[in-house]
Write a protein that holds these residues in place. Structure first.
Motif: not given
Lengths: 309, 408
Positions: B120-123, B228-231
């Motif tokens: 996922c591209e993370i800003a 987005i919930a990454l964890d």
């Protein structure tokens, strides 16, 4: 004097026809508590035989409070029905008398049920909840007294010490400690060890401050949360009588729950050391060994000029 | 009865998130390296995260060790793989090995489950958590722009960077609380809308599923602005398990202490500790206090054990058996304050249990309360070698003295 209950308090038992309800209604009556009736939905009209009296069973708390003019209700119903029982009792007392004391002994009530319950009761200034998951409240009298809960009555005696505790048997230990130095109790309250509960340490301290017969208080906390720290800070500014304090759980490892749902050190917060230091900072006399509570209490009473050396 | 909350794995939490409308990346749960490779092929994402699944935080900064040799296998239990080969290497280094993290304890945990998740591209990384606030009698929502790091450190050093909101007693946020929180995180446009939707779903899920905690660290703003919930770290209130039968399928027994489950079935609450003095007590507070007093007089408790209010001969026998299973135990302190439980019943149970389990270590018993004199008499009349004492302090001193003798 005493706080919240005395020998003339009229007590209802919710869940009176169940095993626990009948057993404890019997013990309470033997102690001298004025048990005036009980509630079990669907069993209205029956009677329950207690030592020296037979009491009526009602279907609802509304009927029970109107018919008996009770002041107090004690709850021995299973966990999944207990929150509804608390709300029913609160509504009945609030609508009929505008005031009432509810003592919930049941353990294992879902936390969100308790959040709803406590929110509901917070709208009713005359209603007080003690518990859940607690041994109850007792005011020893000259002859008997008023016992609302599951504690062994005979270990208590009327006296001048107030006791507040989060745990059950450790409360009995504190009572035995006062007795070992010849001191009795005004009122003893087990507030329970759940994350969400009714009456807290500060409510109890405020009531003991107003009670002219209470000369000193023994306060027993345990790890988890910040109720002990908050109570200590409050007491430093608002409580004029001596307090002896103990906190259980100094050896409990972080992240492990020690029996009570609330007794867990999480994120490094709620340790016994933090609580003991908060007590000391607030001028509370601490006993690191609960077997020394009696000793510390005596020296504190002497220091305050309340007893002869 | 209380187990230590009910925890689930990240991949299970994300499946719940999907059901509840909380945005997550595509991902696949795997238990073998082959499955991990298949997952990589099916996700169609060049970059994937290879994530160890254990019930402890700090996985990214943990270390993996071979269970047989104890050799270090790999640093980091969560890896970003840029190719199929890397997926294979990382999966091999994770599965079947022991992951030690800050929260797992020094013995670590065997990793049997893996989650392969599309990159996922993370800003920006944020922190979001919902938990029960026992002081406010409400659900507390906590959010911070300082995501991806140790939140306890943030709370310690820059508490103003943590934004808080509380629900009412029915579990609802007040109108506008979600917008205000988005604003305080500096979220605008698509990100703000996406955050509000997610927060709404999380609050309603917290209530409908009787959670005790939901933690998302990091919550990320993706390249397109979506949140987005990454964890996912979720635990449930065990007291409410009766109304959530679906939880049973999510339980990973390998994550729980077998002996603690067994104790629980007999109405006992047991936690193993590292010392050498076993304790058997009625009541949680008194059990903790007994451990504390043992320590105060120079000993080390081997366990926490509350036999509960409904103890009988069977459960007391089970309790003795469980205490003695621990090879470190060199002595036992029994501390009973009789109320509903009668000390004479406990005394008879102790005698029976000691015969049944073959008690061979020093035993000190302190009785107080209901029928304590009878209880003491029963023990003293028996052939059992036991020291009876009147106070907890005397009990602790006696058992510490007796176990020092064992050592010498």
């Amino acid at each position: 004097m005493s706080i919240w209950i005395n020998e003339s308090s009229k007590v209802l038992v919710q869940g009176i026809t169940g095993g626990q309800g009948t057993f404890h209604a019997t013990r309470m009556t033997e102690y001298g508590t004025d048990v005036v009736g009980g509630v079990t939905p669907g069993k209205g009209g029956q009677v329950v035989d207690l030592p020296g009296r037979s009491v009526p069973v009602y279907d609802t708390m509304g009927q029970a409070v109107s018919e008996t003019d009770a002041d107090v209700s004690v709850i021995y119903v299973p966990a999944r029905f207990a929150a509804a029982a608390i709300v029913e009792a609160a509504d009945a007392f609030n609508e009929t008398k505008g005031e009432g004391l509810i003592v919930c002994i049941t353990e294992g009530i879902p936390t969100l049920d308790m959040i709803r319950c406590v929110g509901h009761i917070s709208e009713m200034p005359g209603i007080r909840l003690i518990g859940p998951n607690c041994p109850g409240i007792i005011t020893p009298g000259e002859n008997g007294g008023c016992k609302v809960g599951i504690m062994p009555g005979y270990i208590h005696a009327k006296g001048r010490i107030g006791i507040i505790s989060k745990s059950g048997t450790l409360t009995y230990e504190a009572v035995a400690q006062t007795m070992s130095v010849g001191e009795g109790q005004t009122t003893c309250i087990g507030i329970g060890g759940d994350p969400i509960s009714g009456t807290g340490f500060i409510d109890c301290l405020a009531a003991f401050e107003e009670d002219p017969e209470t000369e000193a208080v023994v306060m027993i906390g345990e790890i988890g949360g910040t109720a002990e720290e908050d109570a200590a800070a409050w007491a430093a500014d608002n409580f004029s009588k001596p307090i002896v304090g103990f906190v259980a759980g100094a050896t409990a490892p972080p992240g492990k729950r020690m029996g009570h749902a609330g007794a867990i050190i999480s994120g490094g917060k709620g340790t016994a050391d933090e609580k003991f230091s908060a007590f000391e900072k607030a001028g509370i006399h601490i006993a690191r060994d609960p077997s020394k509570i009696g000793e510390v209490l005596v020296s504190v009473l002497i220091e305050a000029g309340l007893r002869e050396p | 009865m209380s187990r230590e909350g009910v925890n689930i794995h990240e991949y299970q939490g994300k499946a719940l998130f999907r059901e509840e409308g909380v945005a997550v990346q595509e991902g696949v749960h795997c238990t073998t390296v082959d499955q991990a490779l298949e997952a990589y092929d099916s996700l169609g994402s060049k970059v994937v995260a290879v994530k160890s699944q254990i019930h402890a935080g700090g996985r990214g900064k943990g270390s993996l060790y071979c269970p047989d040799t104890g050799d270090l296998q790999m640093e980091g239990g969560v890896k970003i793989a840029l190719s199929r080969d890397e997926v294979e290497t990382y999966s091999k280094n994770i599965l079947g090995n022991i992951l030690v993290t800050k929260q797992s304890g020094p013995e670590g945990k065997m990793v049997n489950n893996l989650y392969i998740e599309a990159g996922c591209e993370i800003a920006h990384e944020y922190y979001l958590a919902l938990l029960v606030d026992r002081e406010e009698d409400a659900i507390l929502v906590m959010a911070s722009t300082e995501g991806g790091v140790d939140i306890e450190e943030v709370a310690e050093t820059t508490p103003q960077a943590i934004h808080k909101a509380w629900t009412d007693s029915s579990g609802k946020l007040s109108a506008g609380a979600d917008s205000a929180m988005a604003d305080s995180l500096g979220l605008t446009g698509v990100s703000k809308d996406s955050f509000k939707k997610m927060l709404g779903s999380l609050v309603s899920m917290f209530v409908s599923r009787d959670c005790s905690m939901i933690e998302i660290n990091p919550l990320v703003k993706a390249g397109d602005g979506a949140m987005i919930a990454l964890d996912s770290k979720i635990s449930f209130d065990d007291n409410a398990s009766y109304r959530h039968p679906w939880r049973a399928d999510m339980r990973d027994m390998s994550e729980e202490e077998e002996v603690e489950i067994r104790a629980n079935k007999s109405g006992l609450s047991y936690v193993k500790l590292d010392g050498n003095i076993g304790c058997l007590v009625n009541g949680a507070g008194l059990a903790m206090a007994s451990m504390d007093v043992i320590k105060l007089y120079g000993g080390e408790p081997a366990n926490f054990l509350d036999i509960g209010g409904g103890a009988n001969k069977e459960s007391i026998t089970t309790a003795f058996g469980i205490i003695l299973e621990d090879p470190n135990v060199e002595g036992i302190l029994v501390n009973i304050f009789g109320g509903i439980i009668r000390c004479d019943m406990v005394a008879r149970s102790i005698i029976d249990a000691s015969r049944e389990v073959g008690l061979s270590v020093p035993l000190v018993v302190r009785f107080s309360g209901t029928n304590h004199e009878e209880g003491r008499h029963v023990l003293e009349e028996s052939s059992l070698e036991v020291t009876t004492v009147g106070t907890l302090a005397d009990g602790a001193k006696a058992i510490v003295a007796a176990t020092v003798g064992v050592d010498a």
